[in-house]
Design a protein around this motif. Sequence first.
Motif, PDB file in Angstrom:
ATOM      1  N   THR A   1       0.861  -1.173   0.000  1.00 33.25           N
ATOM      2  CA  THR A   1       0.000   0.000   0.000  1.00 33.25           C
ATOM      3  C   THR A   1       0.897   1.221   0.000  1.00 33.25           C
ATOM      4  O   THR A   1       2.126   1.103   0.069  1.00 33.25           O
ATOM      5  CB  THR A   1      -0.963   0.011   1.203  1.00 33.25           C
ATOM      6  OG1 THR A   1      -1.930   1.050   1.028  1.00 33.25           O
ATOM      7  CG2 THR A   1      -0.225   0.226   2.513  1.00 33.25           C
ATOM      8  N   LYS A   2       0.294   2.396  -0.087  1.00 35.39           N
ATOM      9  CA  LYS A   2       1.076   3.633  -0.111  1.00 35.39           C
ATOM     10  C   LYS A   2       0.734   4.492   1.089  1.00 35.39           C
ATOM     11  O   LYS A   2      -0.425   4.573   1.501  1.00 35.39           O
ATOM     12  CB  LYS A   2       0.839   4.399  -1.415  1.00 35.39           C
ATOM     13  CG  LYS A   2       1.423   3.712  -2.635  1.00 35.39           C
ATOM     14  CD  LYS A   2       1.202   4.525  -3.902  1.00 35.39           C
ATOM     15  CE  LYS A   2       1.824   3.824  -5.105  1.00 35.39           C
ATOM     16  NZ  LYS A   2       1.609   4.596  -6.365  1.00 35.39           N
ATOM     17  N   LEU A   3       1.758   5.117   1.642  1.00 37.14           N
ATOM     18  CA  LEU A   3       1.601   5.970   2.808  1.00 37.14           C
ATOM     19  C   LEU A   3       1.978   7.391   2.424  1.00 37.14           C
ATOM     20  O   LEU A   3       3.073   7.635   1.905  1.00 37.14           O
ATOM     21  CB  LEU A   3       2.499   5.478   3.945  1.00 37.14           C
ATOM     22  CG  LEU A   3       2.579   6.343   5.197  1.00 37.14           C
ATOM     23  CD1 LEU A   3       1.229   6.376   5.896  1.00 37.14           C
ATOM     24  CD2 LEU A   3       3.665   5.821   6.131  1.00 37.14           C
ATOM     25  N   LYS A   4       1.071   8.310   2.661  1.00 29.60           N
ATOM     26  CA  LYS A   4       1.363   9.706   2.346  1.00 29.60           C
ATOM     27  C   LYS A   4       2.200  10.321   3.455  1.00 29.60           C
ATOM     28  O   LYS A   4       1.826  10.291   4.623  1.00 29.60           O
ATOM     29  CB  LYS A   4       0.060  10.485   2.168  1.00 29.60           C
ATOM     30  CG  LYS A   4      -0.709  10.117   0.914  1.00 29.60           C
ATOM     31  CD  LYS A   4      -1.924  11.000   0.719  1.00 29.60           C
ATOM     32  CE  LYS A   4      -2.652  10.647  -0.584  1.00 29.60           C
ATOM     33  NZ  LYS A   4      -3.855  11.490  -0.799  1.00 29.60           N
ATOM     34  N   GLN A   5       3.346  10.858   3.080  1.00 24.31           N
ATOM     35  CA  GLN A   5       4.239  11.531   4.021  1.00 24.31           C
ATOM     36  C   GLN A   5       4.533  12.916   3.477  1.00 24.31           C
ATOM     37  O   GLN A   5       5.263  13.071   2.503  1.00 24.31           O
ATOM     38  CB  GLN A   5       5.533  10.731   4.203  1.00 24.31           C
ATOM     39  CG  GLN A   5       5.320   9.365   4.837  1.00 24.31           C
ATOM     40  CD  GLN A   5       6.619   8.590   4.959  1.00 24.31           C
ATOM     41  OE1 GLN A   5       7.529   8.728   4.156  1.00 24.31           O
ATOM     42  NE2 GLN A   5       6.695   7.768   5.996  1.00 24.31           N
ATOM     43  N   ASP A   6       3.942  13.925   4.127  1.00 24.83           N
ATOM     44  CA  ASP A   6       4.009  15.294   3.618  1.00 24.83           C
ATOM     45  C   ASP A   6       3.429  15.311   2.201  1.00 24.83           C
ATOM     46  O   ASP A   6       2.294  14.966   1.996  1.00 24.83           O
ATOM     47  CB  ASP A   6       5.447  15.803   3.655  1.00 24.83           C
ATOM     48  CG  ASP A   6       5.983  15.856   5.079  1.00 24.83           C
ATOM     49  OD1 ASP A   6       5.192  16.175   5.978  1.00 24.83           O
ATOM     50  OD2 ASP A   6       7.177  15.565   5.279  1.00 24.83           O
ATOM     51  N   LYS A   7       4.242  15.678   1.219  1.00 25.74           N
ATOM     52  CA  LYS A   7       3.764  15.718  -0.158  1.00 25.74           C
ATOM     53  C   LYS A   7       4.188  14.489  -0.953  1.00 25.74           C
ATOM     54  O   LYS A   7       3.892  14.384  -2.144  1.00 25.74           O
ATOM     55  CB  LYS A   7       4.281  16.989  -0.848  1.00 25.74           C
ATOM     56  CG  LYS A   7       3.746  18.275  -0.237  1.00 25.74           C
ATOM     57  CD  LYS A   7       4.271  19.488  -0.997  1.00 25.74           C
ATOM     58  CE  LYS A   7       3.729  20.770  -0.385  1.00 25.74           C
ATOM     59  NZ  LYS A   7       4.238  21.982  -1.122  1.00 25.74           N
ATOM     60  N   ASN A   8       4.864  13.571  -0.285  1.00 26.27           N
ATOM     61  CA  ASN A   8       5.376  12.381  -0.965  1.00 26.27           C
ATOM     62  C   ASN A   8       4.590  11.142  -0.570  1.00 26.27           C
ATOM     63  O   ASN A   8       3.848  11.136   0.417  1.00 26.27           O
ATOM     64  CB  ASN A   8       6.860  12.187  -0.637  1.00 26.27           C
ATOM     65  CG  ASN A   8       7.693  13.380  -1.059  1.00 26.27           C
ATOM     66  OD1 ASN A   8       7.507  13.910  -2.147  1.00 26.27           O
ATOM     67  ND2 ASN A   8       8.613  13.786  -0.200  1.00 26.27           N
ATOM     68  N   GLU A   9       4.762  10.081  -1.348  1.00 30.08           N
ATOM     69  CA  GLU A   9       4.149   8.792  -1.051  1.00 30.08           C
ATOM     70  C   GLU A   9       5.241   7.749  -0.840  1.00 30.08           C
ATOM     71  O   GLU A   9       6.169   7.650  -1.642  1.00 30.08           O
ATOM     72  CB  GLU A   9       3.227   8.334  -2.191  1.00 30.08           C
ATOM     73  CG  GLU A   9       1.906   9.067  -2.230  1.00 30.08           C
ATOM     74  CD  GLU A   9       0.965   8.484  -3.264  1.00 30.08           C
ATOM     75  OE1 GLU A   9      -0.261   8.575  -3.062  1.00 30.08           O
ATOM     76  OE2 GLU A   9       1.449   7.923  -4.271  1.00 30.08           O
ATOM     77  N   ALA A  10       5.122   7.009   0.241  1.00 34.00           N
ATOM     78  CA  ALA A  10       6.086   5.946   0.534  1.00 34.00           C
ATOM     79  C   ALA A  10       5.392   4.599   0.399  1.00 34.00           C
ATOM     80  O   ALA A  10       4.218   4.450   0.753  1.00 34.00           O
ATOM     81  CB  ALA A  10       6.648   6.108   1.946  1.00 34.00           C
ATOM     82  N   LEU A  11       6.100   3.644  -0.122  1.00 30.73           N
ATOM     83  CA  LEU A  11       5.554   2.298  -0.281  1.00 30.73           C
ATOM     84  C   LEU A  11       5.624   1.545   1.042  1.00 30.73           C
ATOM     85  O   LEU A  11       6.646   1.579   1.725  1.00 30.73           O
ATOM     86  CB  LEU A  11       6.350   1.542  -1.345  1.00 30.73           C
ATOM     87  CG  LEU A  11       5.749   0.216  -1.835  1.00 30.73           C
ATOM     88  CD1 LEU A  11       4.471   0.476  -2.611  1.00 30.73           C
ATOM     89  CD2 LEU A  11       6.757  -0.522  -2.714  1.00 30.73           C
TER      90      LEU A  11
END
Length: 314
Positions: free
Chosen positions: A138-148
């Motif tokens: 899944t993807k995790l939103k961190q600030d303006k970025n997305e982390a897997l």
Amino acid sequence: MSTLLSSVDQRTQLVGENRLELLLFKLGTRHTFALNVFKVREVITTPFLNKMPGSHHNITGVCNYRGKSIPIIDLRMAIGLSKQEDAQSESNVIITEYNRSVQGFLIGSIMNIINTSWSEIHPPPTTVGKNHYLTAITKLKQDKNEALVEIIDVEKVLAEIVDYDTHISEDLLDQSILEHLKGRKILVVDDSATARWQIRETVAQLGVETIEEKNGLRALKLLKSWADEGRRVNDEIVMMFTDAEMPEMDGYRLTAEVREDPRLQDLYIALNTSLSGSFNEAMVKKVGCNKLISKFQPDLLVQVLQDRVRHILG
């Protein structure tokens, strides 16, 4: 860590709503990994570990947990990570319960818990091959970025340490039913290839064939396609075994959707899950499952299948 997980028991309302909560953590690399909170008993700082000569190479030791000795599995080694990028990383142990057994997983630092929907959880891309240790991403939103976020296939990790025996007890087999089992088909819905293999190997001894799907959404589409073609679902399969946790649609939601479709609602459904806890019994009744089976019990699985065919034969 007790504060982090203190409200786990109050989170059961997520089940059946196609939602889940994930415990996010690190393994000393840049990657973010996750486990379903429902499988987590507790998170503790790494205790003193007693080495066990001759134990599996992925077991880093044994510790005393609430009066019982439990194995501690080095999760980093178990999933084949090559090196420790952060030698100073924090060390913790996630205590889990799978398939009626308690074990700990040695990890790095704990991040946090996120609440998300199973519709946001997706199978790993096919390009990663067959030897990976992920059931989903899944993807995790961190600030303006997305982390897997990579969700680990714990059943595969454990299957490589504990040899699951698919042998069926001879005295369990009903000779009057066996002949009627041959050539029958069941639908197996599970995101873990290991879990699907376990069921397939078990029922193959009875001459029963499996149709397999990796998540609830794919299974529902298959069932509805049969109905759209005018085929009776009970003519196609004897019953459906479904996992609880799956990407895109969990087993509870799948069951509820089946019960809401008049063309499918008579399908016999067994929830086959590694999740422990009394909430499962309540959820089975809520969504309309016929049976709850804790993984992995070949004899119980066969008993349920024999009982189902016995009922069909009248």
